[in-house]
Motif scaffolding. Structure first.
Motif, PDB file in Angstrom:
ATOM      1  N   LEU A  86       7.251  -1.244 -38.790  1.00 10.49           N
ATOM      2  CA  LEU A  86       6.827  -2.324 -39.676  1.00 10.49           C
ATOM      3  C   LEU A  86       5.297  -2.449 -39.691  1.00 10.49           C
ATOM      4  O   LEU A  86       4.680  -2.610 -40.751  1.00 10.49           O
ATOM      5  N   THR A  87       4.691  -2.324 -38.517  1.00 11.13           N
ATOM      6  CA  THR A  87       3.230  -2.437 -38.427  1.00 11.13           C
ATOM      7  C   THR A  87       2.552  -1.366 -39.286  1.00 11.13           C
ATOM      8  O   THR A  87       1.599  -1.646 -40.021  1.00 11.13           O
ATOM      9  N   LEU A  88       3.073  -0.142 -39.183  1.00 12.99           N
ATOM     10  CA  LEU A  88       2.481   0.952 -39.969  1.00 12.99           C
ATOM     11  C   LEU A  88       2.625   0.687 -41.464  1.00 12.99           C
ATOM     12  O   LEU A  88       1.689   0.900 -42.241  1.00 12.99           O
ATOM     13  N   LEU A  89       3.817   0.208 -41.847  1.00 15.66           N
ATOM     14  CA  LEU A  89       4.066  -0.057 -43.268  1.00 15.66           C
ATOM     15  C   LEU A  89       3.111  -1.121 -43.798  1.00 15.66           C
ATOM     16  O   LEU A  89       2.459  -0.949 -44.843  1.00 15.66           O
ATOM     17  N   VAL A  90       3.027  -2.222 -43.054  1.00 19.00           N
ATOM     18  CA  VAL A  90       2.166  -3.333 -43.494  1.00 19.00           C
ATOM     19  C   VAL A  90       0.711  -2.887 -43.573  1.00 19.00           C
ATOM     20  O   VAL A  90      -0.009  -3.205 -44.530  1.00 19.00           O
ATOM     21  N   ALA A  91       0.274  -2.116 -42.578  1.00 18.29           N
ATOM     22  CA  ALA A  91      -1.106  -1.644 -42.577  1.00 18.29           C
ATOM     23  C   ALA A  91      -1.359  -0.765 -43.799  1.00 18.29           C
ATOM     24  O   ALA A  91      -2.389  -0.884 -44.460  1.00 18.29           O
ATOM     25  N   ALA A  92      -0.413   0.119 -44.114  1.00 17.24           N
ATOM     26  CA  ALA A  92      -0.583   1.012 -45.265  1.00 17.24           C
ATOM     27  C   ALA A  92      -0.740   0.211 -46.544  1.00 17.24           C
ATOM     28  O   ALA A  92      -1.629   0.487 -47.363  1.00 17.24           O
ATOM     29  N   ILE A  93       0.111  -0.805 -46.716  1.00 19.40           N
ATOM     30  CA  ILE A  93       0.043  -1.610 -47.941  1.00 19.40           C
ATOM     31  C   ILE A  93      -1.299  -2.341 -48.035  1.00 19.40           C
ATOM     32  O   ILE A  93      -1.998  -2.259 -49.047  1.00 19.40           O
ATOM     33  N   ILE A 167       4.356 -10.855 -44.972  1.00 25.93           N
ATOM     34  CA  ILE A 167       3.514 -10.297 -43.911  1.00 25.93           C
ATOM     35  C   ILE A 167       2.407  -9.451 -44.513  1.00 25.93           C
ATOM     36  O   ILE A 167       1.234  -9.542 -44.129  1.00 25.93           O
ATOM     37  N   ALA A 168       2.772  -8.631 -45.515  1.00 26.93           N
ATOM     38  CA  ALA A 168       1.778  -7.769 -46.146  1.00 26.93           C
ATOM     39  C   ALA A 168       0.712  -8.602 -46.862  1.00 26.93           C
ATOM     40  O   ALA A 168      -0.486  -8.303 -46.776  1.00 26.93           O
ATOM     41  N   LEU A 169       1.153  -9.666 -47.547  1.00 27.95           N
ATOM     42  CA  LEU A 169       0.201 -10.525 -48.266  1.00 27.95           C
ATOM     43  C   LEU A 169      -0.784 -11.184 -47.299  1.00 27.95           C
ATOM     44  O   LEU A 169      -2.001 -11.159 -47.513  1.00 27.95           O
ATOM     45  N   ALA A 170      -0.241 -11.772 -46.250  1.00 29.31           N
ATOM     46  CA  ALA A 170      -1.096 -12.455 -45.277  1.00 29.31           C
ATOM     47  C   ALA A 170      -2.077 -11.469 -44.651  1.00 29.31           C
ATOM     48  O   ALA A 170      -3.267 -11.764 -44.485  1.00 29.31           O
ATOM     49  N   VAL A 225     -12.312   1.252 -44.355  1.00 32.27           N
ATOM     50  CA  VAL A 225     -10.872   1.482 -44.207  1.00 32.27           C
ATOM     51  C   VAL A 225     -10.477   1.468 -42.731  1.00 32.27           C
ATOM     52  O   VAL A 225      -9.466   0.893 -42.342  1.00 32.27           O
ATOM     53  N   LEU A 226     -11.324   2.085 -41.915  1.00 32.53           N
ATOM     54  CA  LEU A 226     -11.056   2.167 -40.476  1.00 32.53           C
ATOM     55  C   LEU A 226     -10.943   0.766 -39.855  1.00 32.53           C
ATOM     56  O   LEU A 226      -9.972   0.446 -39.164  1.00 32.53           O
ATOM     57  N   LEU A 227     -11.952  -0.069 -40.143  1.00 32.07           N
ATOM     58  CA  LEU A 227     -11.951  -1.415 -39.570  1.00 32.07           C
ATOM     59  C   LEU A 227     -10.825  -2.262 -40.159  1.00 32.07           C
ATOM     60  O   LEU A 227     -10.170  -3.037 -39.470  1.00 32.07           O
ATOM     61  N   CYS A 228     -10.603  -2.077 -41.463  1.00 34.58           N
ATOM     62  CA  CYS A 228      -9.536  -2.795 -42.154  1.00 34.58           C
ATOM     63  C   CYS A 228      -8.193  -2.461 -41.514  1.00 34.58           C
ATOM     64  O   CYS A 228      -7.381  -3.339 -41.216  1.00 34.58           O
ATOM     65  N   ASN A 229      -7.975  -1.193 -41.242  1.00 35.18           N
ATOM     66  CA  ASN A 229      -6.723  -0.747 -40.653  1.00 35.18           C
ATOM     67  C   ASN A 229      -6.527  -1.317 -39.249  1.00 35.18           C
ATOM     68  O   ASN A 229      -5.447  -1.793 -38.905  1.00 35.18           O
ATOM     69  N   ALA A 230      -7.611  -1.279 -38.463  1.00 34.45           N
ATOM     70  CA  ALA A 230      -7.500  -1.791 -37.095  1.00 34.45           C
ATOM     71  C   ALA A 230      -7.092  -3.260 -37.103  1.00 34.45           C
ATOM     72  O   ALA A 230      -6.208  -3.678 -36.357  1.00 34.45           O
ATOM     73  N   ARG A 231      -7.726  -4.020 -37.972  1.00 34.16           N
ATOM     74  CA  ARG A 231      -7.411  -5.441 -38.019  1.00 34.16           C
ATOM     75  C   ARG A 231      -6.006  -5.660 -38.572  1.00 34.16           C
ATOM     76  O   ARG A 231      -5.270  -6.525 -38.112  1.00 34.16           O
ATOM     77  N   ALA A 232      -5.623  -4.867 -39.572  1.00 33.63           N
ATOM     78  CA  ALA A 232      -4.298  -5.019 -40.184  1.00 33.63           C
ATOM     79  C   ALA A 232      -3.202  -4.799 -39.153  1.00 33.63           C
ATOM     80  O   ALA A 232      -2.227  -5.533 -39.085  1.00 33.63           O
ATOM     81  N   MET A 233      -3.383  -3.767 -38.325  1.00 29.54           N
ATOM     82  CA  MET A 233      -2.347  -3.475 -37.330  1.00 29.54           C
ATOM     83  C   MET A 233      -2.323  -4.520 -36.228  1.00 29.54           C
ATOM     84  O   MET A 233      -1.285  -4.779 -35.631  1.00 29.54           O
ATOM     85  N   GLY A 234      -3.494  -5.119 -35.954  1.00 26.36           N
ATOM     86  CA  GLY A 234      -3.567  -6.032 -34.827  1.00 26.36           C
ATOM     87  C   GLY A 234      -3.444  -7.498 -35.196  1.00 26.36           C
ATOM     88  O   GLY A 234      -3.436  -8.351 -34.319  1.00 26.36           O
ATOM     89  N   GLU A 235      -3.367  -7.826 -36.493  1.00 25.89           N
ATOM     90  CA  GLU A 235      -3.381  -9.222 -36.895  1.00 25.89           C
ATOM     91  C   GLU A 235      -2.211  -9.990 -36.281  1.00 25.89           C
ATOM     92  O   GLU A 235      -1.074  -9.542 -36.281  1.00 25.89           O
TER      93      GLU A 235
END
Lengths: 303, 261, 345
Positions: A86-93, A167-170, A225-235
């Motif tokens: 789920l984390t990977l999916l949300v981060a990708a979106i 989750i993806a929206l938030a 993208v790198l920073l965005c991804n890190a935060r997305a996975m860790g939010e």
């Protein structure tokens, strides 16, 4: 020659004296006494070690406290695997969406002057400074059972809150500033001359974007993208509010860490946490490498 | 341009407007009563008070760290420079459980501290510690580039005019760094006020004592008391908006002071 | 205040910025350090100020060892190339800085500080800018404020590093005259660094020409221009014609042509002949040390500049008065009014 001829002074005495002076007085304009330097370095190192390094070490120490087998067993739990997926999916979106949004926003801010620009920049920064809990809350207010779109969504049988879309929206909301923030200074610095040149040579707007603008900012895009991804996975905060904590369905990795921790399953909690910590470390290493690239690009554009 | 504004409003403005609309459903009296209830006031006090204290610690320690990283050469300097970003990159939940494990009574640091009679985890001190953790990068990363770019000649000028090293630092270097220091302070404060993940594990979450405002929002939500949650959120939102707007203004002002060469 | 520098050596890695420099500066003098970039002139200035330290050698002020003191104790006014004004302070506070940081025991009171700053701002004719910030000033104004700030501490010596380097041509010329008259007024021993020969020759009482960490010549402006001591000085100051010549028993040869010039005391072998462009006088063909064909004439301005291909190889440019018009294709003789031969290639 009118130049004075040096009389034959012995070299060693003044040399030694000059060096002694130098040791005493040299450098004192731009630095501090040795003792002060040592104290400052010690304070900095101690502070960073206690407040930053130790917590990081604790994560791995706890994760492996029952041995390597227990660690991998914890990661192989279906619940853990579902959270990772789920984390990977949300981060990708959210990374995909913010890539597009961030590019457009940075372009508009960097290349145009318009009233209310400071306000717009403030708006872009807002998700950085708003409590993640509030970010989650606004989506509850919009899409929750009592929210503005709540009844409409229920009538059409669309589930946003307590499901993947919420989750993806938030997450998208929270990670929104990263790409735009990375690109604005870069694009401002590069100005509009190259684009104008391309257009004067007959390139269309899209051709100009893909052939001129994008190649110039590719490292910046990657950085964002790198920073965005890190935060997305860790939010955690925002996702926590909208997810509903349905086990195996709407739990991302950080949420699972919380649940396992509260159930005293420390090895499992820290095992998941260690994955996230590794993600953070890899992100930092990649960030350092990218910053070097960005600096080089910066130098190249200077000369 | 129009496109930018429209999707910006979709993704940021509409949700925020929703928040304000919701709060408008309340009468001013209701709004006031929620905010001045003992538990809300205490939560706001804990969040804002400790966040400010932590930001001040970050201002001082961040300055020391920046000074060491920029001005001195010591083994491991580059490593420590990279480490500064860890609180920024580490997911907050991970930071939360890690800090709790570290400062719990049986933790590596908690045990010696407990022996000295200091309880950190599950007290307001724990909140303070977590807020310090997440605020470090903000001060360091805003001040560092400014100190790096500081013209070495102004220090030589001060020295040749007879200023002692201390006078040079206080009268010349610090004022030059002031906009960056203030910005770092504001950013660290804004982040700490709203912080949730890294705080709730270590906080103890005792109402009126160690309960932070974001947690109270979550609690009110789970009780379906949306009005309460919204009111607290609006106050926090307005404060962060003011801070960030001030920071952007400060940055523009600082830029305008740089003499064109 | 006299300054004496003895056998100064300063190395940056393997590069010798100063390679044994001796210099004596007289009281009240306005001295120029002139040289190309990398010649060591700024390093020398910074060592005198106490901003850098030599690897060997001595610096003394009025016979006292200056190296025993740090920059703070030397009471030297230093004006930086990029001014180094404190940008968070008003013009007034910039000038007052040196007075405000004095030890409490000798510090002036606020009234005296205000009076002194006002006096200095009057001196640099910028009293009306007291409340402005450096970013609001023009380059020339910043330069003058930097000078006022340096003068506030009543320096024993005034040092200026490329004082006009960052200014445009017109402002430079104005400030040159102004600096000269200011120096006349305050009469402090002053040294300024420049790479601009015109600036050095016009402003200074004495000029020190430096190259590669060594002093090539010290002398009055007329001296270094008319009697260059070395090939470098001749080539660096003024516009020179340089010809490779062979010396053989007092005879001077350009290629296969024997020149009717004196080369007394010059060692045999390849040497360099230096002539100022305007010292090459045009003579009828067949008379004069050189003979050549005019290739091209640029005929405007105070003189005509002609490109002449000499018999014996080499093409030179000369400046001739406009009374006798030269034309491309003319064959002319040339006689150097003044020339120098320096041994070595």
């Amino acid at each position: 020659m009118t130049m004075q001829i040096a009389d034959s002074v012995s070299l060693s005495a003044p040399d030694a004296r000059a060096r002694a002076h130098a040791a005493a007085a040299r450098d004192n304009l731009r630095t501090e006494p040795r003792a002060v330097r040592i104290v400052i370095i010690a304070l900095a190192v101690l502070f960073l070690s206690v407040f930053v390094v130790l917590p990081l070490v604790v994560v791995f120490a706890q994760a492996f406290s029952k041995g390597i087998l227990a660690y991998f067993a914890a990661l192989a739990e279906p619940e853990a695997l579902a959270a990772i997926k789920l984390t990977l999916l949300v981060a990708a979106i959210s990374v995909g969406l913010n890539l597009v949004f961030g590019l457009v926003a940075a372009w508009a801010i960097a290349k145009f002057e318009f009233p209310g620009k400071t306000f717009l920049i403030t708006l872009i920064d807002l998700p950085f400074s708003v409590s993640p809990v509030i970010s989650g809350l606004v989506f509850v207010l919009l899409f929750g059972a009592q929210g503005y779109f709540g009844s409409w969504l229920r009538d059409h049988d669309i589930q946003i809150l307590f499901a993947v879309p919420g989750i993806a929206l938030a997450t998208t909301f929270v990670t929104f500033p990263f790409v735009a923030r990375a690109l604005i200074p870069l694009m401002q610095e590069q100005g509009t001359q190259e684009e104008e040149a391309a257009i004067s040579l007959g390139a269309s707007g899209l051709q100009t974007f893909f052939r001129v603008t994008l190649p110039n900012i590719k490292w910046g895009v990657l950085y964002g993208v790198l920073l965005c991804n890190a935060r997305a996975m860790g939010e955690f905060g925002a996702v926590s509010v909208v997810s509903g904590h349905i086990r195996g369905e709407t739990n991302t990795m950080p949420l699972l860490v919380e649940i396992l921790y509260n159930e005293y399953q420390f090895v499992a909690a820290f095992a998941i946490a260690s994955l996230l910590a590794m993600l953070a470390l890899i992100t930092l290493i990649a960030k350092t490498v990218l910053e070097r690239h960005l600096d080089e690009g910066h130098d190249a554009s200077d000369h | 341009m129009g496109l930018t504004l429209s999707w910006l409003s979709v993704i940021i403005l509409i949700p925020l407007a929703g928040l304000f609309l919701k709060s408008l459903e309340l009468s001013p009296e209701q709004f006031w009563n929620i905010l001045t209830s003992r538990r809300t006031l205490n939560a706001l006090r804990v969040s804002f008070g400790l966040a400010f204290a932590a930001a001040c610690v970050n201002l001082v320690m961040g300055s020391i760290i920046v000074w060491a990283l920029v001005r001195y050469r010591f083994p491991g300097r580059r490593l420590f420079d990279a480490i500064v970003d860890v609180p920024f990159a580490l997911p907050t939940a991970v930071a939360g459980v890690a800090l709790t494990a570290l400062f719990a009574e049986k933790g590596w640091l908690g045990a010696p501290l407990a022996a000295a009679g200091i309880k950190v985890a599950f007290t307001p001190v724990g909140i303070f510690v977590a807020m310090i953790f997440i605020g470090i990068p903000f001060v360091v990363r805003t001040v560092q580039p400014v100190l790096q770019d500081l013209d070495p000649e102004i220090e030589e000028a001060a020295g040749s005019l007879g200023a002692s090293r201390w006078q040079t630092i206080i009268r010349v270097i610090l004022p030059s760094l002031a906009p960056a220091l203030l910005t770092g302070l504001a950013l660290a404060f804004a982040r700490a006020v709203g912080e949730y993940g890294s705080v709730i594990f270590i906080a103890g979450n005792l109402p009126n004592v160690s309960e932070i405002a974001p947690l109270l929002i979550v609690i009110r939500l789970s009780e379906f008391r949306y009005a309460d949650a919204t009111s607290i959120a609006v106050v926090m939102l307005v404060v962060s908006f003011v801070i960030i707007f001030a920071v952007n203004r400060l940055q523009r002002w600082a830029q305008s002071r740089i003499p064109a060469r | 205040m006299t300054i004496e520098v003895r056998n100064l050596v300063k190395k940056f890695g393997s590069f010798a910025a100063l390679d044994g420099v001796d210099l004596k500066v007289n009281d009240g003098e306005l001295l120029a350090l002139l040289g190309p970039s990398g010649s060591g002139k700024t390093t020398l200035l910074r060592i005198i100020a106490g901003l850098d330290w030599p690897d060997a050698g001595e610096v003394s002020f009025n016979g006292e060892d200056a190296l025993a003191q740090g920059a703070r104790e030397r009471h030297v006014g230093f004006v930086f190339q990029h001014y180094a004004l404190f940008r968070h302070m008003s013009v007034f506070e910039n000038v007052a800085f040196g007075l405000r940081v004095q030890p409490r025991a000798v510090r002036k009171d606020e009234v005296a500080i205000r009076a002194r700053v006002k006096e200095l701002l009057d001196l640099v004719q910028l009293d009306w800018l007291a409340d402005r910030y450096p970013s609001q000033l023009s380059g020339g104004q910043r330069q003058r404020i930097a000078l006022a700030r340096a003068l506030a501490i009543e320096p024993r010596i005034l040092l200026l590093d490329e004082p006009f380097g960052a200014l445009d041509a017109k402002v430079r010329k104005e400030l040159r005259k102004w600096l000269r008259s200011l120096h006349h007024e305050i009469n402090v021993t002053s040294i300024f660094v420049t790479h601009d020969q015109e600036e050095a020759l016009e402003v200074a009482n004495r000029v020190v020409v430096m190259d590669k960490g060594r002093i090539e010549q010290i002398g009055s402006p007329a001296d270094v221009y008319d009697n260059p001591a070395t090939a470098f000085v001749h080539g660096f100051i003024g516009e020179s014609i340089v010809l490779p010549v062979e010396i053989d028993n007092g005879a001077v040869r350009l290629g296969d042509r024997l020149l009717n010039l004196m080369a007394d005391g010059i060692a045999p072998g390849t040497s360099k002949l230096f002539v100022r462009r305007h010292d090459m006088l045009v003579r009828p063909s067949g008379s004069g040390a050189f003979e050549g064909a005019v290739q091209h004439v640029r005929n405007f301005g105070p003189v005509q500049r002609a490109e002449v291909a000499l018999w014996g190889g080499e093409t030179i440019e000369i400046d001739a008065p406009r009374d006798k018009e030269l034309r491309a294709g003319d064959t002319i003789g040339l006689e150097p009014r003044r020339y120098r031969i320096f041994a070595g290639a």
